[in-house]
Design a protein around this motif. Structure first.
Motif, PDB file in Angstrom:
ATOM      1  N   ASP A  40       0.828  -1.211   0.000  1.00  0.00           N
ATOM      2  CA  ASP A  40       0.000   0.000   0.000  1.00  0.00           C
ATOM      3  C   ASP A  40       0.862   1.261   0.000  1.00  0.00           C
ATOM      4  N   GLU A  41       2.032   1.203   0.645  1.00  0.00           N
ATOM      5  CA  GLU A  41       2.922   2.378   0.631  1.00  0.00           C
ATOM      6  C   GLU A  41       3.443   2.599  -0.795  1.00  0.00           C
ATOM      7  N   ARG A  42       3.804   1.503  -1.458  1.00  0.00           N
ATOM      8  CA  ARG A  42       4.305   1.630  -2.847  1.00  0.00           C
ATOM      9  C   ARG A  42       3.185   2.180  -3.738  1.00  0.00           C
ATOM     10  N   LEU A  43       1.972   1.698  -3.524  1.00  0.00           N
ATOM     11  CA  LEU A  43       0.821   2.148  -4.324  1.00  0.00           C
ATOM     12  C   LEU A  43       0.615   3.653  -4.132  1.00  0.00           C
ATOM     13  N   MET A  44       0.714   4.132  -2.874  1.00  0.00           N
ATOM     14  CA  MET A  44       0.487   5.555  -2.593  1.00  0.00           C
ATOM     15  C   MET A  44       1.600   6.412  -3.194  1.00  0.00           C
ATOM     16  N   ARG A  45       2.836   5.899  -3.147  1.00  0.00           N
ATOM     17  CA  ARG A  45       3.935   6.663  -3.767  1.00  0.00           C
ATOM     18  C   ARG A  45       3.740   6.709  -5.291  1.00  0.00           C
ATOM     19  N   ASP A  46       3.458   5.539  -5.875  1.00  0.00           N
ATOM     20  CA  ASP A  46       3.345   5.464  -7.345  1.00  0.00           C
ATOM     21  C   ASP A  46       2.256   6.400  -7.868  1.00  0.00           C
ATOM     22  N   HIS A  47       1.213   6.611  -7.045  1.00  0.00           N
ATOM     23  CA  HIS A  47       0.096   7.443  -7.492  1.00  0.00           C
ATOM     24  C   HIS A  47       0.132   8.825  -6.868  1.00  0.00           C
ATOM     25  N   ALA A  48       1.238   9.143  -6.182  1.00  0.00           N
ATOM     26  CA  ALA A  48       1.426  10.479  -5.560  1.00  0.00           C
ATOM     27  C   ALA A  48       0.186  10.881  -4.752  1.00  0.00           C
ATOM     28  N   ILE A  49      -0.287   9.916  -3.938  1.00  0.00           N
ATOM     29  CA  ILE A  49      -1.485  10.158  -3.116  1.00  0.00           C
ATOM     30  C   ILE A  49      -1.183  11.195  -2.046  1.00  0.00           C
ATOM     31  N   ASP A  50      -2.129  12.145  -1.819  1.00  0.00           N
ATOM     32  CA  ASP A  50      -1.926  13.113  -0.727  1.00  0.00           C
ATOM     33  C   ASP A  50      -3.054  13.078   0.300  1.00  0.00           C
ATOM     34  N   LEU A  51      -4.018  12.154   0.117  1.00  0.00           N
ATOM     35  CA  LEU A  51      -5.088  11.979   1.117  1.00  0.00           C
ATOM     36  C   LEU A  51      -5.648  10.563   0.976  1.00  0.00           C
TER      37      LEU A  51
END
Ligand code: 3Y8
Ligand code: NAP
Length: 252
Positions: free
Chosen positions: A184-195
């Motif tokens: 999930d951390e990799r997914l959030m980085r790959d998609h530049a999630i901010d929330l």
């Protein structure tokens, strides 16, 4: 004369599957029930029935027809209608009921949570400039977020949707949990999630995104659970088993 137990588990969660395994290992007669929300539900060690019962009356009738001796509501904390029906139908059919649930998550040091009461409040909280939002709520409530079309949404569904989600900017992941914090951390980085937006599901199967958000210092919009009428409730499989297999001796 005591009847042999025949337990009905209202399932669809990690806890329901764990209880199903525990009862199968003990050769206790039990049935697991699913709503039929997913195309390929996980295999279970018990007979599975799939689909709604047809409301409270339908469930009460099922309990009578199947000779159910104990009803276990092990559905998800957001399956509020099923849980309300279970309380009413168990009373109507005079079948003892226990809920097997997981405690709500609470914020840990380093968490940046904003709690909201329900899905509409989460949608309202998204007013403002475009952000990159991980919406890990499944498929059933995505349409509500069309009211905030300015954001880019990262969606995660169990099954591929039959039509495209009504969000102009979105990425879609088709995957089922349980998930890992690393992924999930990799997914959030790959998609530049901010929330990150999450339901307070509790348990372990959906917690990965909270651990990942904490590691990345991301804010979380946490949707509180719906209120439920009072019922007997346990959080541990062992407590549910004890109640199911060692009925209190009423001495009468
Ligand atoms: C059909 C049964 C098991 C149960 C596993 C748990 C963990 C993995 C994590 C994210 C969050 C979400 C969602 C989620 C998780 C477990 C658990 C859990 C969340 C299956 C299953 C059924 C469902 C229904 C599905 C909902 C959706 C919710 C996806 C099986 C895989 C978001 C809840 O596409 C859809 O229509 C999905 C619908 C209801 C919520 C929603 O509003 O969309 N669960 N999930 C059950 C039935 O038919 O009765 O297919 O095998 C079960 C599991 N999903 O046996 O190990 O215990 O919760 N399920 C949430 O918590 O927010 C994903 O992506 O980070
Ligand atoms: P819900 O809104 O509370 O229930 C809607 C209707 O679906 C119920 O009235 C019932 O239909 C049927 N239903 C729900 N759960 C059922 C079950 N286990 N067996 C048979 N029928 C069921 O429920 P939901 O939120 O859609 O959840 C559906 C399933 O997904 C549940 O098994 C739940 O545990 C699982 N789940 C839900 C979530 C979530 O976020 N909601 C997350 C993870 C897993 P009738 O009225 O016709 O009987």
């Amino acid at each position: 004369m005591a009847k042999f137990p025949h337990i009905l588990i209202l399932g669809g969660t990690t806890e329901a599957s764990a209880l199903a395994r525990a009862l199968a290992e003990r050769s206790v007669m039990a049935t697991l029930s699913l709503a039929g929300r997913t195309e390929h539900p996980a295999a279970q060690p018990l007979p599975v029935r799939i689909g709604g019962f047809g409301g409270v009356t339908g469930l009460a009738q099922y309990l009578r027809d199947a000779g159910i001796t104990h009803l276990v509501d092990a559905t998800h904390p957001f399956a509020a209608q099923m849980s309300a029906h279970a309380i009413a139908a168990a009373r109507e059919a005079a079948v003892p009921l226990i809920a097997l649930t997981r405690p709500a998550w609470s914020p840990q040091p380093g968490d940046r949570w904003t709690s909201v009461a329900d899905i509409p409040a989460a949608v309202a909280a998204l007013a403002g400039p475009a952000r990159r939002v991980m919406l890990a709520l499944g498929r059933m409530h995505v349409a509500a977020f069309a009211a905030q079309p300015q954001h880019h949404y990262l969606l995660r569904f169990v099954d591929a949707p039959t039509e495209p989600p009504p969000l102009p900017h979105h990425s879609l992941i088709v995957d089922r949990g349980p998930f890992t914090a690393t992924d999930d951390e990799r997914l959030m980085r790959d998609h530049a999630i901010d929330l990150v937006i999450a339901k307070n599901a509790g348990g372990t199967g959906a917690v990965a995104k909270l651990i990942a958000a904490r590691a990345l210092g991301l804010p979380v919009l946490m949707i509180d659970r719906p209120a439920l009428p009072p019922r007997r409730e346990v959080h541990a499989i062992a407590d549910a088993l004890h109640w199911l297999l060692h009925p209190v001796d009423l001495g009468v």
